[in-house]
Design an enzyme around this catalytic site. Structure first.
Site, short mmCIF file in Angstrom:
data_model
loop_
_atom_site.label_atom_id
_atom_site.label_comp_id
_atom_site.label_asym_id
_atom_site.label_seq_id
_atom_site.Cartn_x
_atom_site.Cartn_y
_atom_site.Cartn_z
CG HIS A 181 47.99 33.16 41.10
ND1 HIS A 181 46.73 33.01 40.54
CD2 HIS A 181 48.63 31.98 40.89
CE1 HIS A 181 46.63 31.79 40.02
NE2 HIS A 181 47.76 31.15 40.22
CE LYS A 223 9.44 61.57 53.25
NZ LYS A 223 9.83 62.63 54.20
#
Length: 508
Positions: A272, A136
Site C-alpha cells: 500500500h 473553431k
C-alpha cells in the site's frame, strides 16, 4: 459548386488514398509544398495553394497559408448573411475541410543532435492556425488531424450524415492536438531557459491505456504517459503476469523511488505504497533476507523491488508466498523459470535501473490547483552533528546512515528501527510521533538488542523515554525543535547517542 478540402500534412501516411477518395466523392483539393507534389505525382488533380492566395510562399516556407483567402474561406459562417456577403465581395471561396498534421517538433526534440535553431525551425505556425480556425468553425468545416480518422471521414461523407456530434469530436481532437503541441514547445523553452516554476504551467501526457478500474473497483481509471525526451525515459518491460492495475502503478512508482536511495545491493518490500521491509547486504540474497524478515506477514500480496539480478535462491523463497509484483534490473534464467510457474505474479524488468533518474520536480493535486515542488534529493548535509555526550561508534554511525535512507521512504510521522542493515520495525503515517515510535518498537520486539532508530522529524522527551525503555542506544533525527536541549539532556541521562542531520524528510 464542389466542396473544397485544404490538404497539407507533414506525416503523409495514408494521405494519397484519402485524397483519392475525397476526389471520388466530388471534393476539390487544395494543397501545399511536399503534399501537393506527392498528390500530383499520384495523378490527383490538386490546386497549389498560391493559385488560391495569389501569393507565392515566402521566407523559406514560413509564410504560405497565412492569408485571408485561406482563413476567410475557413472561418466564415455559412448561415450568416454578413459573412457570406463579405467573402463574396473579397472573392474568397469556401474551404470546407482542413486536413493537417504538424511539423515534428517532438521528433526533433528527441534527436540528441538537434540544435536550438533546428527546434525553432520545426515550430509550425501556419498549421496550428489553420487547425484552430477550422476547429473553431466546426459546424461548417471538418477538421482532420488524426490519420486514424481518414476512413471515418470518408464513411461520414458517403452517408451524407450531417452529424454535429461527429464534427464536434473532430474539433475536440484538433484542439487537444494543438494544445499538446504548444505545451511541448513551451516546456522546451522553460527547460532551455532553466525556468523551474513558470508563471503558467503546461503539462503534456499521452493516453497509454485504459485500466480495468481505479483505486477501487467502482472507479474508472486511465494511464497517461508523461511526454519526455526519449533519452530520459526509463525502459520498463512486463515479462510475465496479468496487466498492471491502478494501484500496481502507484506501488511501482514508489518502489523505484525508494530503491534509488541505495547503491549497495538492496531490496525494498512495499505494501500500500509504503515500505514494510528494507534490507541491504554484501549481495542481493542477504539484502532480500533482511527485507523479508522485517515483516514476513505484511509482505504477502505486496511489491518487492531489487537493484540487482534476482537469483534462484530468491525465486524459490518468493514462490512460497504471494506477491503482486517483482521489479528488478534482470532475472537469472533459473529464477525466471521458477517465478513464471505462477501465472498471477507480475514480473517487471527495468534493465537500466542503475541509470534511472527521476524528474527534478513533483506535484500533487490540491484545492483549485496543484502543488509543485523540487523533489527531496538531499539525504543530509555534509556534516552530521553529534550532539550528545555519548557518541555513536563507527558501526552505529553506518547503521544510522542506512536507517536515515530507509526513513526517507516512509510516510510521516515516520520511525524506522534497523539492525545490521535491515529494518526490524517501521512506524509510519501516525498523527502523533510517539505512536509511530511505539508502533515501530512493538514490531521490532525480540530484535531490539543493538538496534538503532531514525525519525523523519524532531521529537520530544516522551520519545526519549520510550527509547530508554526499549534499550535503543543510538538515534538519528533532524533536530530543530525548541525542546532540543531538553531532549539532549534526557538522552545524556540514559546514555543515548543522538545525531542531528539538519534535514527533515516529511513524506505526505
Amino acid at each position: 459548386m464542389s466542396k473544397r478540402a485544404l490538404v497539407s500534412v507533414y506525416d503523409k501516411e495514408g494521405i494519397v488514398d484519402f485524397s483519392k477518395k475525397l476526389v471520388d466523392l466530388g471534393w476539390e483539393i487544395i494543397s501545399t509544398g511536399g503534399t501537393y507534389k506527392l498528390l500530383k505525382n499520384n495523378e490527383i488533380n490538386a490546386i497549389e495553394i498560391d493559385e488560391v492566395t495569389g501569393f507565392k510562399e515566402i521566407l523559406e516556407g514560413r509564410v504560405k497559408t497565412l492569408n485571408p483567402k485561406i482563413h476567410g474561406g475557413i472561418l466564415f459562417k455559412r448561415d450568416d448573411e454578413n459573412h457570406v456577403n463579405t467573402v463574396k465581395e473579397n472573392n474568397i471561396e469556401s474551404i470546407d475541410m482542413v486536413v493537417n498534421n504538424l511539423y515534428p517538433f517532438e521528433n526533433v526534440l528527441n534527436n540528441e543532435d538537434s540544435t536550438h535553431e533546428d527546434l525553432i525551425e520545426n515550430i509550425d505556425i501556419g498549421g496550428p492556425s489553420m487547425i484552430r480556425a477550422a476547429a473553431k468553425n466546426y459546424r461548417d468545416v471538418l477538421i482532420v488531424t488524426d490519420i486514424s480518422d481518414y476512413d471515418k471521414v470518408v464513411e461520414y461523407l458517403k452517408n451524407k450524415n450531417d452529424s454535429i456530434e461527429f464534427k464536434l469530436n473532430l474539433a475536440k481532437k484538433a484542439f487537444n492536438y494543438t494544445a499538446y503541441y504548444d505545451a511541448l514547445i513551451s516546456n522546451y523553452f522553460n527547460e532551455y531557459t532553466k525556468e523551474e516554476f513558470p508563471d503558467r504551467l503546461t503539462m503534456t501526457f499521452n493516453k497509454k491505456t485504459n485500466l480495468r478500474y481505479g483505486e477501487n473497483p467502482h472507479q474508472k481509471a486511465v494511464l497517461y504517459e508523461n511526454v519526455i525526451k526519449e533519452k530520459d525515459k526509463i525502459e520498463i518491460k512486463q515479462l510475465h503476469g496479468k496487466e498492471l492495475s491502478y494501484n500496481n502503478y502507484g506501488d511501482m512508482h514508489n518502489a523505484l523511488r525508494y530503491i534509488k536511495e541505495f547503491q549497495e545491493p538492496a531490496v525494498v518490500a512495499i505494501k500500500h505504497m509504503n515500505p514494510c521491509g528494507i534490507g541491504i547486504g554484501k549481495d542481493i540474497n542477504e539484502a532480500y533476507r533482511k527485507a523479508y524478515e522485517s515483516d514476513t506477514v505484511s509482505i504477502f500480496g505486496g511489491v518487492v523491488v531489487f537493484n540487482r539480478e534476482v537469483t534462484k535462491e530468491i525465486a524459490n523463497s518468493i514462490n512460497k508466498y504471494f506477491l503482486e509484483i517483482v521489479i528488478a534490473p534482470s532475472y537469472g534464467k533459473e529464477a525466471f523459470e521458477i517465478l513464471t510457474s505462477k501465472k498471477n505474479i507480475r514480473l517487471i524488468e527495468v534493465p537500466k535501473l542503475k541509470e534511472y533518474k527521476e524528474k527534478t520536480t513533483e506535484y500533487k493535486e490540491t484545492v483549485n490547483g496543484i502543488l509543485f515542488e523540487e523533489k527531496d534529493k538531499i539525504l543530509f548535509f555534509d556534516d552530521l552533528n553529534l550532539v550528545t555526550e555519548r557518541k555513536p561508534t563507527f558501526e552505529e554511525l553506518e547503521e544510522l546512515k542506512f536507517a536515515w535512507k530507509a526513513c526517507k521512504c516512509v510516510s510521516s510521522n515516520g520511525i524506522v528501527i534497523t539492525k545490521n542493515g535491515g529494518t526490524v520495525g517501521i512506524g509510519q503515517g501516525e498523527v502523533r510521533r510517539s505512536w509511530a515510535v511505539e508502533e515501530a518498537l512493538q514490531r521490532a520486539e525480540g530484535k531490539l538488542e543493538g538496534a538503532i532508530m531514525a525519525s523523519d522529524a524532531f521529537f520530544f522527551e516522551d520519545t526519549v523515554e520510550l527509547l530508554a525503555k526499549y534499550g535503543i542506544k543510538a538515534v538519528i533525527q533532524p533536530g530543530g525543535s525548541i525542546k532540543d536541549e531538553k531532549v539532549i539532556e534526557l538522552a545524556n541521562k540514559y546514555g543515548i547517542a543522538i545525531v542531528f542531520t539538519g534535514v527533515r524528510h516529511f513524506r505526505h
